[in-house]
Scaffold this active site. Sequence first.
Site, PDB file in Angstrom:
ATOM      1  N   HIS A 107       0.770  -1.053   0.050  1.00  0.00           N
ATOM      2  CA  HIS A 107       0.078  -0.004   0.112  1.00  0.00           C
ATOM      3  C   HIS A 107       0.833   1.260  -0.064  1.00  0.00           C
ATOM      4  O   HIS A 107       0.788   2.213  -1.011  1.00  0.00           O
ATOM      5  CB  HIS A 107      -0.971  -0.012   1.205  1.00  0.00           C
ATOM      6  CG  HIS A 107      -2.270  -0.699   1.148  1.00  0.00           C
ATOM      7  ND1 HIS A 107      -3.447  -0.081   0.963  1.00  0.00           N
ATOM      8  CD2 HIS A 107      -2.252  -1.995   0.769  1.00  0.00           C
ATOM      9  CE1 HIS A 107      -4.463  -1.135   0.718  1.00  0.00           C
ATOM     10  NE2 HIS A 107      -3.857  -2.213   0.551  1.00  0.00           N
ATOM     11  N   ASP A 157      -4.053   7.093   2.258  1.00  0.00           N
ATOM     12  CA  ASP A 157      -4.242   5.476   1.702  1.00  0.00           C
ATOM     13  C   ASP A 157      -5.940   5.905   1.980  1.00  0.00           C
ATOM     14  O   ASP A 157      -6.501   6.295   2.834  1.00  0.00           O
ATOM     15  CB  ASP A 157      -4.084   4.545   2.435  1.00  0.00           C
ATOM     16  CG  ASP A 157      -4.196   3.528   2.023  1.00  0.00           C
ATOM     17  OD1 ASP A 157      -3.249   2.506   1.542  1.00  0.00           O
ATOM     18  OD2 ASP A 157      -5.399   2.784   1.788  1.00  0.00           O
TER      19      ASP A 157
HETATM   20  C1  U2F Z   1      -1.802  -6.418  -1.104  1.00  0.00           C
HETATM   21  O1  U2F Z   1      -1.073  -6.940  -2.108  1.00  0.00           O
HETATM   22  P1  U2F Z   1       0.286  -7.533  -2.010  1.00  0.00           P
HETATM   23  O2  U2F Z   1       1.196  -6.597  -1.398  1.00  0.00           O
HETATM   24  O3  U2F Z   1       0.377  -9.008  -1.376  1.00  0.00           O
HETATM   25  O4  U2F Z   1       0.730  -7.844  -3.717  1.00  0.00           O
HETATM   26  P2  U2F Z   1       0.732  -7.015  -4.736  1.00  0.00           P
HETATM   27  O5  U2F Z   1      -0.488  -5.859  -4.904  1.00  0.00           O
HETATM   28  O6  U2F Z   1       0.494  -7.829  -6.108  1.00  0.00           O
HETATM   29  O7  U2F Z   1       2.003  -6.273  -4.589  1.00  0.00           O
HETATM   30  C2  U2F Z   1       3.274  -7.043  -4.490  1.00  0.00           C
HETATM   31  C3  U2F Z   1       4.331  -6.173  -4.998  1.00  0.00           C
HETATM   32  O8  U2F Z   1       5.709  -6.536  -4.472  1.00  0.00           O
HETATM   33  C4  U2F Z   1       6.496  -6.753  -5.557  1.00  0.00           C
HETATM   34  C5  U2F Z   1       5.474  -6.616  -6.837  1.00  0.00           C
HETATM   35  C6  U2F Z   1       4.466  -5.920  -6.641  1.00  0.00           C
HETATM   36  O9  U2F Z   1       4.742  -4.561  -6.841  1.00  0.00           O
HETATM   37  O10 U2F Z   1       6.303  -6.264  -7.932  1.00  0.00           O
HETATM   38  N1  U2F Z   1       7.114  -7.826  -5.672  1.00  0.00           N
HETATM   39  C7  U2F Z   1       8.557  -7.916  -6.280  1.00  0.00           C
HETATM   40  O11 U2F Z   1       9.089  -6.804  -6.683  1.00  0.00           O
HETATM   41  N2  U2F Z   1       9.524  -8.859  -5.955  1.00  0.00           N
HETATM   42  C8  U2F Z   1       9.127 -10.252  -5.420  1.00  0.00           C
HETATM   43  O12 U2F Z   1       9.791 -10.950  -5.203  1.00  0.00           O
HETATM   44  C9  U2F Z   1       7.750 -10.148  -4.767  1.00  0.00           C
HETATM   45  C10 U2F Z   1       7.067  -8.822  -4.836  1.00  0.00           C
HETATM   46  C11 U2F Z   1      -3.206  -7.092  -0.828  1.00  0.00           C
HETATM   47  F1  U2F Z   1      -2.743  -8.663  -0.314  1.00  0.00           F
HETATM   48  C12 U2F Z   1      -3.911  -7.263  -2.277  1.00  0.00           C
HETATM   49  O13 U2F Z   1      -5.319  -8.028  -2.144  1.00  0.00           O
HETATM   50  C13 U2F Z   1      -4.274  -5.879  -2.810  1.00  0.00           C
HETATM   51  O14 U2F Z   1      -4.534  -6.081  -4.174  1.00  0.00           O
HETATM   52  C14 U2F Z   1      -2.921  -4.941  -2.952  1.00  0.00           C
HETATM   53  C15 U2F Z   1      -3.161  -3.643  -3.285  1.00  0.00           C
HETATM   54  O15 U2F Z   1      -4.005  -2.848  -2.349  1.00  0.00           O
HETATM   55  O16 U2F Z   1      -2.310  -5.120  -1.418  1.00  0.00           O
END
Ligand code: U2F
Length: 458
Positions: free
Chosen positions: A20, A122
């Site tokens: 976030h 946010d």
């Molecule tokens: C929450 O989501 P997450 O943080 O679990 O997952 P993403 O929205 O997909 O974001 C993961 C980010 O971490 C980066 C990747 C994404 O930008 O490029 N990343 C990386 O660069 N290298 C890695 O090895 C692993 C990850 C929530 F759980 C979701 O349901 C929501 O949609 C989201 C947004 O609100 O937040």
Amino acid sequence: APTDPTTRHVAVLAFPFGTHAAPLLTLVRDLSAAAPDAVFSFFSTSRSNKSLFSSSSSSSEEEENSKVVPYDIGDGTRDGSAAAPTIETVDAFLNAVTGNFERGLVEAEKVVGVKIGCLVSDAFFWFAGEMAGERRIPWVPLWTSGPRSLLSHFYTDHIRRRFEDPEHNKEDQTLNFLPGFSSFRVTDLPLGIIIPPGKSESPFDIMLHKMAQTLPKANAVVINSFHQIDSQISTHLKTQFHKFLNLGPFTLTNTKPNNEYDPNNCLEWLSRQNPRSVVYISFGSLVVPHADKVAILVEALKESGFSFLWSYRGENNTTLFEETLNGKLVSWAPQVEVLKHPSVGAFVTHCGWNSILESIVGGVPMICCPFFGDQMMNMRTIEDVWGIGVGVEGVASKHDFLKALRSVLVEEEGKGMRERIGVMKKLAYEAVIVDDNVVDGGSSRRDFNDLMEIITKG
Ligand code: U2F
């Protein structure tokens, strides 16, 4: 070089869990680049600030001249040590957060010597709307997921009334009373909208519900997305809010390079693989898949023969991943670059919003394994609205994964998905075009200029 004198002060309130705060910081850095006379005081927990501000690729000189200044606020635990987010740590944070932010704003005004003229937060933080209201300054909330989940939260009261009616509940589980949702069902809704019978709203549910009621008061609701990704939904949201501005994809608008930190040499490894032959796997920053699910996916990969790159969070169970498997297991991958790499042919994802956008920008079809929150709705959108991936839901078997892998990587279906995601990729790039001959450039650029007006008015 001397920096412009500060005449404006914008306070930014980040939600420190999941992905976030990172997109919020990207937005704020873009705003800062466009408003050199403004200082942005960025509030998050020390854990979150440490990871955000140290992973930036800026030089120390840049950092010094930067007008985005981090402030640490308490995370609701006594010693600020909340580890991985759980329901409890998030609730503790939420209980303490309003007071912490209030104190922080007062401190930042003293440090900067300029009154805060605009509050960016946010979208979860509905109370930021009240804080801005008391100060009579604009409030700009950022929704970090997609437009569909935002629309469904916005209609929480309406949806609850519908499904409380036992007749409706029995006969019709679809969401066809919402614009653009006729193929969606009540089970696709993000968590917190429908409260299961016998349960009461959790503090998190209450926050989402209040958010839905408060967002229409915002000067602009902004999103990391682009209008054409779901134009019907975006157009509808524009009629519900004062302004609804699509500013993304942030990985393309970013004034700083995306995080290319690659300690495990993933990109070099990918360059030795065949085009479109690798399955990239990541479940984002929060999800730790159950060991059984991991084992099933490993079995499917083994049988399919596809090579894989797995950004793995979970128990240290490397025995699962025998040498015979043609794969690479890492604790971190430069995902944005990985998904743009020609060797990657499919993305097994939990359907976090950032991952979805990055997959679209990379043109890689998805195999969806949703876990919680907005992820079910995101999966349904990928499968049924956009046709750029397949879902593997719930208790999936090896057979289910194999089928999904083959459909994306081998069969005709996958070809269609790649064509459709290719069209979306093109639209994403068009949204962020900066063209001196076109007055405001692409749609996301125009919306950014609209936002600048609000920020600099304050
Ligand atoms: C929450 O989501 P997450 O943080 O679990 O997952 P993403 O929205 O997909 O974001 C993961 C980010 O971490 C980066 C990747 C994404 O930008 O490029 N990343 C990386 O660069 N290298 C890695 O090895 C692993 C990850 C929530 F759980 C979701 O349901 C929501 O949609 C989201 C947004 O609100 O937040």
